[in-house]
Design a protein around this motif. Structure first.
Motif, PDB file in Angstrom:
ATOM      1  N   ASP A  70       0.847  -1.204   0.000  1.00  0.00           N
ATOM      2  CA  ASP A  70       0.000   0.000   0.000  1.00  0.00           C
ATOM      3  C   ASP A  70       0.882   1.255   0.000  1.00  0.00           C
ATOM      4  N   ILE A  71       0.937   1.932  -1.140  1.00  0.00           N
ATOM      5  CA  ILE A  71       1.831   3.095  -1.287  1.00  0.00           C
ATOM      6  C   ILE A  71       1.347   4.305  -0.496  1.00  0.00           C
ATOM      7  N   HIS A  72       0.141   4.221   0.085  1.00  0.00           N
ATOM      8  CA  HIS A  72      -0.334   5.333   0.909  1.00  0.00           C
ATOM      9  C   HIS A  72       0.429   5.426   2.221  1.00  0.00           C
ATOM     10  N   TYR A  73       1.093   4.327   2.581  1.00  0.00           N
ATOM     11  CA  TYR A  73       1.936   4.333   3.770  1.00  0.00           C
ATOM     12  C   TYR A  73       3.394   4.383   3.341  1.00  0.00           C
ATOM     13  N   SER A  74       4.200   5.031   4.139  1.00  0.00           N
ATOM     14  CA  SER A  74       5.628   5.112   3.807  1.00  0.00           C
ATOM     15  C   SER A  74       6.270   3.726   3.914  1.00  0.00           C
ATOM     16  N   LEU A  75       7.338   3.553   3.165  1.00  0.00           N
ATOM     17  CA  LEU A  75       8.055   2.280   3.164  1.00  0.00           C
ATOM     18  C   LEU A  75       8.602   1.967   4.551  1.00  0.00           C
ATOM     19  N   SER A  76       9.093   2.983   5.230  1.00  0.00           N
ATOM     20  CA  SER A  76       9.663   2.759   6.570  1.00  0.00           C
ATOM     21  C   SER A  76       8.593   2.337   7.565  1.00  0.00           C
ATOM     22  N   ASP A  77       7.375   2.928   7.466  1.00  0.00           N
ATOM     23  CA  ASP A  77       6.289   2.546   8.368  1.00  0.00           C
ATOM     24  C   ASP A  77       5.856   1.096   8.123  1.00  0.00           C
ATOM     25  N   ARG A  78       5.761   0.728   6.858  1.00  0.00           N
ATOM     26  CA  ARG A  78       5.385  -0.644   6.531  1.00  0.00           C
ATOM     27  C   ARG A  78       6.446  -1.618   7.030  1.00  0.00           C
ATOM     28  N   ARG A  79       7.691  -1.220   6.914  1.00  0.00           N
ATOM     29  CA  ARG A  79       8.775  -2.079   7.379  1.00  0.00           C
ATOM     30  C   ARG A  79       8.697  -2.274   8.896  1.00  0.00           C
ATOM     31  N   GLU A  80       8.328  -1.228   9.625  1.00  0.00           N
ATOM     32  CA  GLU A  80       8.229  -1.340  11.074  1.00  0.00           C
ATOM     33  C   GLU A  80       7.125  -2.320  11.480  1.00  0.00           C
ATOM     34  N   VAL A  81       6.007  -2.295  10.734  1.00  0.00           N
ATOM     35  CA  VAL A  81       4.940  -3.250  10.999  1.00  0.00           C
ATOM     36  C   VAL A  81       5.453  -4.669  10.743  1.00  0.00           C
ATOM     37  N   ASP A  82       6.160  -4.836   9.632  1.00  0.00           N
ATOM     38  CA  ASP A  82       6.701  -6.145   9.271  1.00  0.00           C
ATOM     39  C   ASP A  82       7.651  -6.658  10.350  1.00  0.00           C
ATOM     40  N   ARG A  83       8.519  -5.789  10.845  1.00  0.00           N
ATOM     41  CA  ARG A  83       9.464  -6.202  11.888  1.00  0.00           C
ATOM     42  C   ARG A  83       8.754  -6.548  13.189  1.00  0.00           C
ATOM     43  N   SER A  84       7.714  -5.793  13.501  1.00  0.00           N
ATOM     44  CA  SER A  84       6.960  -6.062  14.715  1.00  0.00           C
ATOM     45  C   SER A  84       6.312  -7.443  14.654  1.00  0.00           C
ATOM     46  N   VAL A  85       5.693  -7.772  13.510  1.00  0.00           N
ATOM     47  CA  VAL A  85       5.055  -9.076  13.340  1.00  0.00           C
ATOM     48  C   VAL A  85       6.101 -10.183  13.389  1.00  0.00           C
ATOM     49  N   ARG A  86       7.240  -9.928  12.746  1.00  0.00           N
ATOM     50  CA  ARG A  86       8.335 -10.900  12.753  1.00  0.00           C
ATOM     51  C   ARG A  86       8.799 -11.208  14.180  1.00  0.00           C
ATOM     52  N   LYS A  87       8.988 -10.159  14.961  1.00  0.00           N
ATOM     53  CA  LYS A  87       9.481 -10.336  16.329  1.00  0.00           C
ATOM     54  C   LYS A  87       8.462 -11.080  17.189  1.00  0.00           C
ATOM     55  N   GLN A  88       7.183 -10.728  17.038  1.00  0.00           N
ATOM     56  CA  GLN A  88       6.142 -11.426  17.791  1.00  0.00           C
ATOM     57  C   GLN A  88       6.144 -12.920  17.460  1.00  0.00           C
ATOM     58  N   ALA A  89       6.300 -13.225  16.174  1.00  0.00           N
ATOM     59  CA  ALA A  89       6.280 -14.621  15.735  1.00  0.00           C
ATOM     60  C   ALA A  89       7.464 -15.399  16.305  1.00  0.00           C
ATOM     61  N   LEU A  90       8.640 -14.803  16.259  1.00  0.00           N
ATOM     62  CA  LEU A  90       9.834 -15.472  16.783  1.00  0.00           C
ATOM     63  C   LEU A  90       9.720 -15.705  18.287  1.00  0.00           C
ATOM     64  N   GLN A  91       9.203 -14.724  19.004  1.00  0.00           N
ATOM     65  CA  GLN A  91       9.037 -14.878  20.453  1.00  0.00           C
ATOM     66  C   GLN A  91       8.030 -15.984  20.765  1.00  0.00           C
ATOM     67  N   HIS A  92       6.916 -15.984  20.041  1.00  0.00           N
ATOM     68  CA  HIS A  92       5.884 -17.000  20.243  1.00  0.00           C
ATOM     69  C   HIS A  92       6.430 -18.387  19.915  1.00  0.00           C
ATOM     70  N   PHE A  93       7.195 -18.463  18.834  1.00  0.00           N
ATOM     71  CA  PHE A  93       7.781 -19.737  18.402  1.00  0.00           C
ATOM     72  C   PHE A  93       8.730 -20.290  19.473  1.00  0.00           C
ATOM     73  N   ALA A  94       9.547 -19.409  20.036  1.00  0.00           N
ATOM     74  CA  ALA A  94      10.497 -19.832  21.074  1.00  0.00           C
ATOM     75  C   ALA A  94       9.763 -20.304  22.326  1.00  0.00           C
ATOM     76  N   GLN A  95       8.697 -19.608  22.686  1.00  0.00           N
ATOM     77  CA  GLN A  95       7.949 -19.945  23.904  1.00  0.00           C
ATOM     78  C   GLN A  95       7.136 -21.229  23.746  1.00  0.00           C
ATOM     79  N   SER A  96       6.736 -21.534  22.517  1.00  0.00           N
ATOM     80  CA  SER A  96       5.873 -22.697  22.283  1.00  0.00           C
ATOM     81  C   SER A  96       6.602 -24.011  22.465  1.00  0.00           C
ATOM     82  N   GLN A  97       7.913 -23.987  22.249  1.00  0.00           N
ATOM     83  CA  GLN A  97       8.752 -25.188  22.349  1.00  0.00           C
ATOM     84  C   GLN A  97       8.312 -26.283  21.371  1.00  0.00           C
ATOM     85  N   ARG A  98       7.659 -25.875  20.270  1.00  0.00           N
ATOM     86  CA  ARG A  98       7.293 -26.826  19.228  1.00  0.00           C
ATOM     87  C   ARG A  98       8.522 -27.141  18.383  1.00  0.00           C
ATOM     88  N   GLU A  99       8.548 -28.335  17.785  1.00  0.00           N
ATOM     89  CA  GLU A  99       9.606 -28.679  16.861  1.00  0.00           C
ATOM     90  C   GLU A  99       9.272 -28.113  15.483  1.00  0.00           C
TER      91      GLU A  99
END
Length: 417
Positions: A70-99
């Motif tokens: 969505d070009i209505h949002y700046s590239l840097s703002d979109r990247r921050e959302v992407d990084r936030s989702v990435r970090k949440q996923a990695l933290q959840h993955f580590a806590q789940s102890q799933r293989e």
């Protein structure tokens, strides 16, 4: 002047709306869901693709995928959302102890924003959270971005122990250069191309060729968007050992027990084996029938006869044409085209050399082992008739070779090895 004033007001209003929209972009409003990826040999959930989600105006979970283009949002703002989702996923993955593994989507434009002396934020997250990097796969999601920057960062991922996948392979412009430059571990077929290919025809030819290329490059193949049993069967034909899609699971808010998918995969593989066996049996019977016709034709030609008495038998067997070549590949006879009105001669190919065809060298090699053996080619699309064909070849004499082109049904394409 009035028009100019009105135009200026419209522009200012658009800019104000855009600024307001950008200010509303809050990374905390976005969160990950996880779509299971199935490993066929074990039937288990082997890993998950991380997908961004948000709440819509009805407070229901919905995809946030469109946000990242969505070009209505700046590239840097979109990247921050992407990084936030990435970090949440990695933290959840580590806590789940799933293989298993977790895949994270990276837009190449994000990579272009990194300075050459900066470490990848994803690598830093993985190190800080304490996840084994070999359990994380980075998916390059678009064919955009500077290839040199991508190559540099991908090497960094590999050095850190992560694996790399190229997503949507086969979509849009050629991505062969990316396989060469990035040396990915995994290729994910473009979903739209894959679905079109399951209908057969030229799309199926192309996707099967792509899958062969992927395997020769030493990459694993993943078919995504698998929603039907037919698509599952075609994915198996492509050589994919990993699949994901609604046939198995939609994206989930949490990780599942790995063994949950085993019963369904076993059933699907059973239906594939039954279908494959049935089609292969039909192909074997067809090959036997054609072989009988080819040997009858060979006998006629070896004893100075012609094929006129065999017209109906050749046509019924689906034979398109036959011709003679020397053992060096040079065609010495016309093409004898088998038509509804009889056998017609086409002399335009006399003198052509066909030694480059894949089956020809096998025929020459067979001369020292079993000169009476028939060689059967792989299925291919005939350039003149556009029908799916295979070629039978055998020695007519020590110096002369008989080649017979025979048509096959399109769906036989999925069973011929």
């Amino acid at each position: 002047m009035a028009f100019d004033n009105h135009y200026s007001k419209v522009v200012r209003l658009d800019q104000a709306l855009l600024a307001t929209k950008q200010n509303q972009l809050n990374p905390l409003q976005y969160f990950p869901h996880y779509q299971p990826i199935i490993y066929l040999p074990s039937g288990e959930i082997a890993g998950y693709e991380t997908l961004a989600r948000t709440l819509n105006h009805k407070q229901r979970v919905s995809s946030a995928g469109e946000l990242f283009s969505d070009i209505h949002y700046s590239l840097s703002d979109r990247r921050e959302v992407d990084r936030s989702v990435r970090k949440q996923a990695l933290q959840h993955f580590a806590q789940s102890q799933r293989e298993g593994f977790l895949t994270l989507n990276i837009v190449p434009d994000w990579v272009d924003m990194l300075g050459r002396d900066l470490c990848s934020p994803t690598i830093e997250m993985i190190q800080q959270i304490g996840i084994d990097p070999s359990r994380v796969i980075i998916e390059i999601t678009e064919a955009s971005g500077n290839i040199d920057n991508l190559q540099r960062v991908v090497k960094e991922y590999h050095r850190a122990g992560l694996r790399v996948a190229i997503d949507d392979f086969g979509a849009g412009a050629s991505q062969i250069d990316r396989i060469i430059a990035l040396e990915p571990d995994i290729i994910k077929l473009d979903m739209r191309l894959f679905k079109e290919a399951t209908k057969g025809g030229l799309s199926a030819d192309v996707v099967l060729s792509i899958s062969e290329l992927v395997q020769r490059a030493g990459c694993e193949l993943i078919c995504e968007g698998v929603e039907t049993e037919q698509e599952f069967h075609f994915g198996v034909e492509c050589g994919a050992r990993y699949m994901q899609g609604w046939l198995f699971y939609q994206a989930q808010p949490d990780f599942l027990v790995a063994q949950m998918s085993q019963a369904k995969v076993k059933t699907l593989l059973g239906s594939y084996l039954k279908r494959k066996s049935s089609r292969t049996s039909a192909t074997i019977k067809h090959n036997v029938a054609v072989k009988s016709s080819v040997l009858a034709l060979k006998h006629q030609l070896q004893h100075g006869g012609n094929a006129l008495s065999l017209e109906r038998q050749l046509a019924n067997a689906g034979i398109l044409r036959y011709f003679l070549c020397r053992v060096d590949g040079t065609q010495v006879s016309p093409n004898f085209e088998v038509t509804n009105s009889g056998i017609e001669e086409d002399e335009q190919y006399i003198g052509f050399n066909w030694s480059f065809r894949p089956y020809f060298h096998a025929l020459v090699a067979m001369d020292t082992v079993k000169p009476q053996q028939l060689i059967l080619s792989k299925i291919y699309r005939d350039s003149s008739s556009q029908e799916m064909c295979k070629t039978f070849s055998t020695y007519l004499s020590k110096d002369l070779v008989l080649l017979v082109d025979c048509k096959v049904e399109d769906d036989t394409l999925l069973v011929e090895e």
